[in-house]
Structure formats: structure tokens, C-alpha cells
Design a protein around this motif. Structure first.
Motif, short mmCIF file in Angstrom:
data_model
loop_
_atom_site.label_atom_id
_atom_site.label_comp_id
_atom_site.label_asym_id
_atom_site.label_seq_id
_atom_site.Cartn_x
_atom_site.Cartn_y
_atom_site.Cartn_z
N LYS A 150 12.84 26.15 57.38
CA LYS A 150 13.01 24.93 58.18
C LYS A 150 12.36 23.73 57.49
N ARG A 151 11.15 23.93 57.01
CA ARG A 151 10.40 22.84 56.35
C ARG A 151 11.13 22.35 55.10
N ASP A 152 11.56 23.30 54.26
CA ASP A 152 12.17 22.92 52.99
C ASP A 152 13.59 22.38 53.16
N LYS A 153 14.27 22.80 54.20
CA LYS A 153 15.59 22.22 54.48
C LYS A 153 15.43 20.75 54.87
N ASP A 154 14.41 20.47 55.68
CA ASP A 154 14.13 19.08 56.06
C ASP A 154 13.75 18.25 54.83
N LEU A 155 12.95 18.85 53.96
CA LEU A 155 12.55 18.15 52.74
C LEU A 155 13.73 17.96 51.80
N THR A 156 14.66 18.93 51.79
CA THR A 156 15.86 18.82 50.96
C THR A 156 16.71 17.63 51.42
N ASP A 157 16.90 17.53 52.73
CA ASP A 157 17.69 16.41 53.28
C ASP A 157 17.04 15.08 52.95
N SER A 158 15.72 15.04 53.10
CA SER A 158 14.99 13.81 52.81
C SER A 158 15.07 13.45 51.33
N HIS A 159 14.97 14.49 50.50
CA HIS A 159 15.02 14.29 49.05
C HIS A 159 16.40 13.81 48.62
N ASP A 160 17.45 14.39 49.22
CA ASP A 160 18.82 14.00 48.88
C ASP A 160 19.10 12.56 49.29
N GLU A 161 18.59 12.17 50.45
CA GLU A 161 18.79 10.79 50.92
C GLU A 161 18.09 9.81 49.98
N SER A 162 16.94 10.21 49.50
CA SER A 162 16.19 9.35 48.58
C SER A 162 16.94 9.18 47.27
N GLU A 163 17.57 10.28 46.81
CA GLU A 163 18.32 10.22 45.55
C GLU A 163 19.55 9.34 45.71
N ASP A 164 20.19 9.39 46.89
CA ASP A 164 21.39 8.58 47.12
C ASP A 164 21.06 7.09 47.10
N SER A 165 19.91 6.74 47.68
CA SER A 165 19.55 5.33 47.77
C SER A 165 18.85 4.81 46.52
N ASN A 166 18.19 5.70 45.82
CA ASN A 166 17.48 5.30 44.59
C ASN A 166 17.86 6.26 43.46
N LYS A 167 18.81 5.89 42.65
CA LYS A 167 19.29 6.75 41.58
C LYS A 167 18.16 7.08 40.60
N GLU A 168 18.07 8.36 40.33
CA GLU A 168 17.05 8.80 39.37
C GLU A 168 17.44 8.35 37.97
N ASP A 169 16.47 7.89 37.21
CA ASP A 169 16.76 7.50 35.83
C ASP A 169 16.83 8.73 34.94
N SER A 170 17.26 8.53 33.72
CA SER A 170 17.50 9.65 32.79
C SER A 170 16.23 10.41 32.45
N SER A 171 15.09 9.70 32.45
CA SER A 171 13.85 10.39 32.10
C SER A 171 13.46 11.37 33.19
N SER A 172 13.76 11.03 34.44
CA SER A 172 13.46 11.93 35.55
C SER A 172 14.31 13.17 35.46
N ASN A 173 15.62 12.98 35.10
CA ASN A 173 16.51 14.13 34.94
C ASN A 173 16.04 15.03 33.81
N SER A 174 15.59 14.39 32.73
CA SER A 174 15.10 15.15 31.58
C SER A 174 13.88 15.97 31.97
N SER A 175 13.00 15.37 32.77
CA SER A 175 11.79 16.07 33.20
C SER A 175 12.14 17.29 34.03
N THR A 176 13.16 17.14 34.91
CA THR A 176 13.59 18.26 35.73
C THR A 176 14.13 19.39 34.89
#
Length: 301
Positions: free
Chosen positions: A185-211
Motif C-alpha cells: 500500500k505504501r509503495d503503491k502510493d509512492l509510485t503514484d506520487s513519483h509518476d506524477e512528479s515525473e510527468d510534471s517535471n521531466k527527468e534530465d538525462s543525468s538522472s536517467n543515467s544514474s538510474t
């Protein structure tokens, strides 16, 4: 006959009758106490047979109040010990549970039925402890790592593996079942929050590289730290598949498999229950005792 003599005789008769009444009353009371004591002890033993240890303790305590016998006292102590050991197991305090049930088994003048049930409970505690140490705990550890890396979907996947374990609905695993459900339950909520953040603020290439680097590092760590090859990860032996030849492998067989692997010169403590089941499946033997060192070598290739 003189009046004094007559009154003396009357007094003697009255005293004799009174003494008889007192004796009869005392004997009747004693018999009633014996009957009540016997009934309380029988009720306690019936509760033990039904494994209702709190009720058994209450009955034996009642028997002890009626007649202070070592038997009633010892049986009550054993019943209390079974209650404590069961609660400690449910709370994950396995060493405390094992120490308590040891006292039940070794109780001087104890009830043999309780001693035998204590031995059965000791085996169950060891099985629960083994399942936690080698299967549940590693899954929680992986889930926590994914959460730390903000890989919430992967964390949810690990928690789901806990809920997929065939024994997780058992009476001794409620604590871990709830932890897994809360984690999902906790991580599903965090997933939704994380996805919304990514939609509104596109991750730059360095962040993708880090992942990407984080995922590669994880993959590398998994390859080098797993001393049992790819056991329990893919194919028919994927986590959660506890069947061999269509039958679920129980905790007693898992314990037998662990002992067998250890007797063949391998560190059996590093093998999860799923690893052992996968080895059993691949060996194609009808009994764990038939597994050979050659079977283990072949499995680990």
C-alpha cells in the motif's frame, strides 16, 4: 434414677450426635472438594487436548485453589508456557519461544500430553524461524533496498512475493503478512506520487543515467553474492512455486532437504527454502534422502 444422672446421659448423647454430624459434614465437604478438584483437572486436560491452553491454565489454577497439589501447579505452569511460546512465535521472538517451550518439555512432574505437544510446537517454531530467516527476511531486505533506491514498483514486487508464499496465511505469520500488505500500500502510493512528479517535471538525462547505473550495480551485486546460482529465480522454480510432482513441499521436507545439503558438504544456511525445493525438483528423486552431491553440482551449474 437421679435427675443429675439422666441429664448427664442426655448430654453425652447430644455431644455424640453433634460430633457425628460434624464428622459427616466434614467428610461430605471433603468428598465434594475431591470431586470438584477431579472435575477441574479433567476439564483442564480436555482443554489441553483441544490445544486451548489459556482455558487449560484457568482450569488447573481452579483445581489448585481447591487442593494445593504439585500436579495442578505443574500442569498450570506448562499451559502458561505453551501460551507464552505461541505468542512469542507470533511476535517473531523465536529464541524466547524455544527457551519457553523447552521448560514445558522438561517440567518435573508435568503432564505428558503437554510435553509431547511442546515437542511438536518446538518443531513448528524451528520451521517458522527457518522460513523467516531464509525466505521472508531476504524478501523484506530486497524490498527495503528498492525503497531506498526509490524503485517502488520493484519493492511492491518483493512484498507480493511474501504474500505468495504458501504458508504466509498461517497463524504464526500474521505479523509478516501485515508488513507486506502495508508495504504494498505504501509503495503503491509512492509510485503514484513519483509518476506524477515525473510527468510534471521531466527527468534530465543525468538522472536517467544514474538510474541505469543503480540497476546495473544491483544486477552485479546479485550475480556475485548468490552462492547458490540462479536458484528460485526463474522458470518452474520461480519464487512462490513450492510444488514438486504436483505436491506442495512441506516444512518437514524442507528441513530434511537442508540437512541433506549440509551433509553433502555445502553451507545449507545460505540456501533458502525455495532453493532447496528447486534442487529437489531438478534432482528428479522421489525422496530428499536420495539426493547426491552430483545432483547438487548439476543444479548449481
Amino acid at each position: 434414677m437421679k435427675k443429675t444422672t439422666i441429664w448427664t446421659i442426655v448430654a453425652v448423647i447430644i455431644i455424640a450426635l453433634g460430633g457425628g454430624v460434624i464428622y459427616a459434614t466434614h467428610k461430605s465437604s471433603k468428598n465434594n472438594n475431591n470431586a470438584t478438584y477431579t472435575q477441574a483437572m479433567a476439564s483442564g486436560k480436555n482443554a489441553v487436548t483441544a490445544k486451548k491452553y489459556s482455558e487449560a491454565s484457568s482450569d488447573f489454577s481452579h483445581a489448585y485453589d481447591i487442593k494445593n497439589t504439585d500436579e495442578a501447579h505443574n500442569y498450570k505452569d506448562q499451559s502458561d508456557g505453551m501460551v507464552d511460546a505461541i505468542n512469542s512465535t507470533k511476535n517473531g521472538n523465536y529464541n524466547d519461544a524455544l527457551n519457553t517451550v523447552k521448560d514445558v518439555i522438561n517440567q518435573d512432574g508435568g503432564y505428558e500430553v503437554l510435553k509431547n505437544q511442546g515437542k511438536d510446537l518446538r518443531g513448528t517454531i524451528n520451521d517458522v524461524k527457518d522460513n523467516y530467516e531464509h525466505e521472508i527476511k531476504p524478501l523484506f531486505k530486497k524490498a527495503k533496498k528498492e525503497e531506498k533506491d526509490e524503485q517502488y514498483k520493484k519493492a511492491v514486487s518483493e512484498y507480493k512475493k511474501v504474500l505468495d508464499l504458501p504458508y504466509i496465511n498461517g497463524k504464526y505469520y500474521g505479523k509478516y503478512e501485515k508488513q507486506a500488505e502495508d508495504g504494498i500500500k505504501r509503495d503503491k502510493d509512492l509510485t503514484d506520487s513519483h509518476d506524477e512528479s515525473e510527468d510534471s517535471n521531466k527527468e534530465d538525462s543525468s538522472s536517467n543515467s544514474s538510474t541505469d547505473k543503480s540497476e546495473k550495480k544491483e544486477s552485479s551485486n546479485t550475480d556475485t553474492s548468490d552462492s547458490t546460482g540462479n536458484a528460485g529465480k526463474t522458470g518452474a522454480g520461480a519464487m512462490g512455486d513450492h510444488k514438486v510432482n504436483g505436491k506442495t513441499v512441506g516444512s518437514s521436507q524442507i528441513s530434511q532437504l537442508r540437512k541433506k545439503v549440509g551433509s553433502l558438504g555445502y553451507d545449507s544456511s545460505s540456501w533458502s527454502p525455495q532453493d532447496l525445493i528447486d534442487l529437489y525438483r531438478k534432482s528428479d528423486h522421489s525422496d530428499p534422502s536420495q539426493i547426491t552431491k552430483s545432483d547438487v553440482k548439476s543444479y548449481l551449474k
